[in-house]
Design a protein around this motif. Sequence first.
Motif, PDB file in Angstrom:
ATOM      1  N   ILE A  12       0.887  -1.160   0.000  1.00 34.94           N
ATOM      2  CA  ILE A  12       0.000   0.000   0.000  1.00 34.94           C
ATOM      3  C   ILE A  12       0.924   1.209   0.000  1.00 34.94           C
ATOM      4  CG2 ILE A  12      -1.722   1.317   1.271  1.00 34.94           C
ATOM      5  CD1 ILE A  12      -2.711  -1.313   2.469  1.00 34.94           C
ATOM      6  N   LEU A  13       1.011   1.885  -1.119  1.00 34.89           N
ATOM      7  CA  LEU A  13       1.904   3.026  -1.237  1.00 34.89           C
ATOM      8  C   LEU A  13       1.411   4.153  -0.322  1.00 34.89           C
ATOM      9  CD1 LEU A  13       4.412   3.899  -2.778  1.00 34.89           C
ATOM     10  CD2 LEU A  13       2.918   4.822  -4.539  1.00 34.89           C
ATOM     11  N   HIS A  14       2.299   4.674   0.513  1.00 36.09           N
ATOM     12  CA  HIS A  14       1.916   5.695   1.496  1.00 36.09           C
ATOM     13  C   HIS A  14       3.015   6.743   1.633  1.00 36.09           C
ATOM     14  CE1 HIS A  14       4.591   3.793   4.409  1.00 36.09           C
ATOM     15  NE2 HIS A  14       4.020   2.633   4.154  1.00 36.09           N
ATOM     16  N   GLY A  16       5.176   7.458   3.860  1.00 34.61           N
ATOM     17  CA  GLY A  16       6.455   6.959   4.331  1.00 34.61           C
ATOM     18  C   GLY A  16       7.288   6.390   3.193  1.00 34.61           C
ATOM     19  N   HIS A  17       6.638   5.681   2.264  1.00 31.83           N
ATOM     20  CA  HIS A  17       7.344   5.160   1.089  1.00 31.83           C
ATOM     21  C   HIS A  17       7.867   6.302   0.216  1.00 31.83           C
ATOM     22  CE1 HIS A  17       4.725   1.330   1.384  1.00 31.83           C
ATOM     23  NE2 HIS A  17       5.936   1.045   1.847  1.00 31.83           N
ATOM     24  N   VAL A  18       7.016   7.299  -0.014  1.00 34.33           N
ATOM     25  CA  VAL A  18       7.414   8.424  -0.858  1.00 34.33           C
ATOM     26  C   VAL A  18       8.615   9.136  -0.240  1.00 34.33           C
ATOM     27  CG1 VAL A  18       6.675  10.628  -1.843  1.00 34.33           C
ATOM     28  CG2 VAL A  18       5.128   8.657  -1.874  1.00 34.33           C
ATOM     29  N   HIS A  19       8.588   9.353   1.067  1.00 36.52           N
ATOM     30  CA  HIS A  19       9.713   9.990   1.746  1.00 36.52           C
ATOM     31  C   HIS A  19      10.986   9.150   1.586  1.00 36.52           C
ATOM     32  CE1 HIS A  19      12.099  12.083   4.740  1.00 36.52           C
ATOM     33  NE2 HIS A  19      12.378  10.895   5.247  1.00 36.52           N
ATOM     34  N   TYR A  20      10.882   7.861   1.813  1.00 35.43           N
ATOM     35  CA  TYR A  20      12.031   6.959   1.681  1.00 35.43           C
ATOM     36  C   TYR A  20      12.638   7.051   0.284  1.00 35.43           C
ATOM     37  CZ  TYR A  20      14.118   2.286   0.717  1.00 35.43           C
ATOM     38  OH  TYR A  20      14.914   1.240   0.304  1.00 35.43           O
ATOM     39  N   ALA A 116      17.927   5.697   5.117  1.00 33.63           N
ATOM     40  CA  ALA A 116      17.165   6.916   4.869  1.00 33.63           C
ATOM     41  C   ALA A 116      16.729   7.503   6.209  1.00 33.63           C
ATOM     42  CB  ALA A 116      15.949   6.603   3.997  1.00 33.63           C
ATOM     43  N   SER A 117      16.388   8.748   6.180  1.00 27.67           N
ATOM     44  CA  SER A 117      15.930   9.417   7.400  1.00 27.67           C
ATOM     45  C   SER A 117      14.469   9.066   7.679  1.00 27.67           C
ATOM     46  CB  SER A 117      16.082  10.930   7.247  1.00 27.67           C
ATOM     47  OG  SER A 117      15.225  11.411   6.220  1.00 27.67           O
ATOM     48  N   PRO A 118      14.045   9.181   8.928  1.00 27.95           N
ATOM     49  CA  PRO A 118      12.632   8.924   9.239  1.00 27.95           C
ATOM     50  C   PRO A 118      11.764  10.096   8.795  1.00 27.95           C
ATOM     51  CG  PRO A 118      13.794   9.575  11.223  1.00 27.95           C
ATOM     52  CD  PRO A 118      14.823   9.458  10.130  1.00 27.95           C
ATOM     53  N   LEU A 119      10.526   9.816   8.555  1.00 36.29           N
ATOM     54  CA  LEU A 119       9.539  10.856   8.274  1.00 36.29           C
ATOM     55  C   LEU A 119       8.669  10.967   9.512  1.00 36.29           C
ATOM     56  CD1 LEU A 119       8.029  12.846   6.441  1.00 36.29           C
ATOM     57  CD2 LEU A 119       6.698  10.910   5.594  1.00 36.29           C
ATOM     58  N   LEU A 128       1.857   6.451   8.556  1.00 39.94           N
ATOM     59  CA  LEU A 128       3.076   6.337   7.771  1.00 39.94           C
ATOM     60  C   LEU A 128       3.565   4.909   7.635  1.00 39.94           C
ATOM     61  CD1 LEU A 128       4.958   9.433   9.226  1.00 39.94           C
ATOM     62  CD2 LEU A 128       3.464   9.321   7.225  1.00 39.94           C
ATOM     63  N   SER A 129       2.685   3.945   7.849  1.00 38.99           N
ATOM     64  CA  SER A 129       3.077   2.552   7.649  1.00 38.99           C
ATOM     65  C   SER A 129       1.883   1.764   7.122  1.00 38.99           C
ATOM     66  CB  SER A 129       3.580   1.924   8.947  1.00 38.99           C
ATOM     67  OG  SER A 129       2.507   1.589   9.789  1.00 38.99           O
ATOM     68  N   THR A 130       2.175   0.747   6.354  1.00 37.63           N
ATOM     69  CA  THR A 130       1.119  -0.100   5.796  1.00 37.63           C
ATOM     70  C   THR A 130       0.283  -0.718   6.909  1.00 37.63           C
ATOM     71  OG1 THR A 130       2.465  -0.556   3.849  1.00 37.63           O
ATOM     72  CG2 THR A 130       0.673  -2.108   4.320  1.00 37.63           C
ATOM     73  N   GLY A 131       0.943  -1.220   7.946  1.00 35.67           N
ATOM     74  CA  GLY A 131       0.227  -1.851   9.052  1.00 35.67           C
ATOM     75  C   GLY A 131      -0.748  -0.914   9.724  1.00 35.67           C
ATOM     76  N   ARG A 132      -0.321   0.320   9.955  1.00 30.38           N
ATOM     77  CA  ARG A 132      -1.213   1.300  10.602  1.00 30.38           C
ATOM     78  C   ARG A 132      -2.363   1.681   9.680  1.00 30.38           C
ATOM     79  NH1 ARG A 132       1.545   6.118  13.227  1.00 30.38           N
ATOM     80  NH2 ARG A 132      -0.552   6.329  14.072  1.00 30.38           N
TER      81      ARG A 132
END
Length: 143
Positions: A12-14, A16-20, A116-119, A128-132
Amino acid sequence: MTHVLAQGTFDILHPGHVHYLRDAAEMGDRLSVIIARRENVTHKEPPILPNRQRRDMIQALEMVDHARVGHPEDIFAPIEELDPDIIALGYDQHHDDAAIEAELDRRGIDCVVRRASPLDPEASEELLSTGRIIDRICEERCD
């Protein structure tokens, strides 16, 4: 030209992925992304979306120069083929940096591993996570 390699499941693109992937792209001049094959995901629930669909979503992002599905048996085979200068891991990915570096060295692949840095969420309701995201969908829509 510095070639950066990122990898992930990207079910699930979210944000957090875009930031990474943006962070990874900023580490060099060219960004390639390896999408984990569904059958190789063992550290969490396997992705829902098919391999091709997840690859196509990542390839559509402006910061990604090339996306491909990983090798069916050897996760390092695409790394050997792509020959990156940097492997960018997500700040919270489960990978053991030292183990990756040792395998790269064993195979004669000359690249460095960086995180990578955290968002940080701007607001508490940001997911910011698929699980959440899945948890929130179930809370609000599953009866």
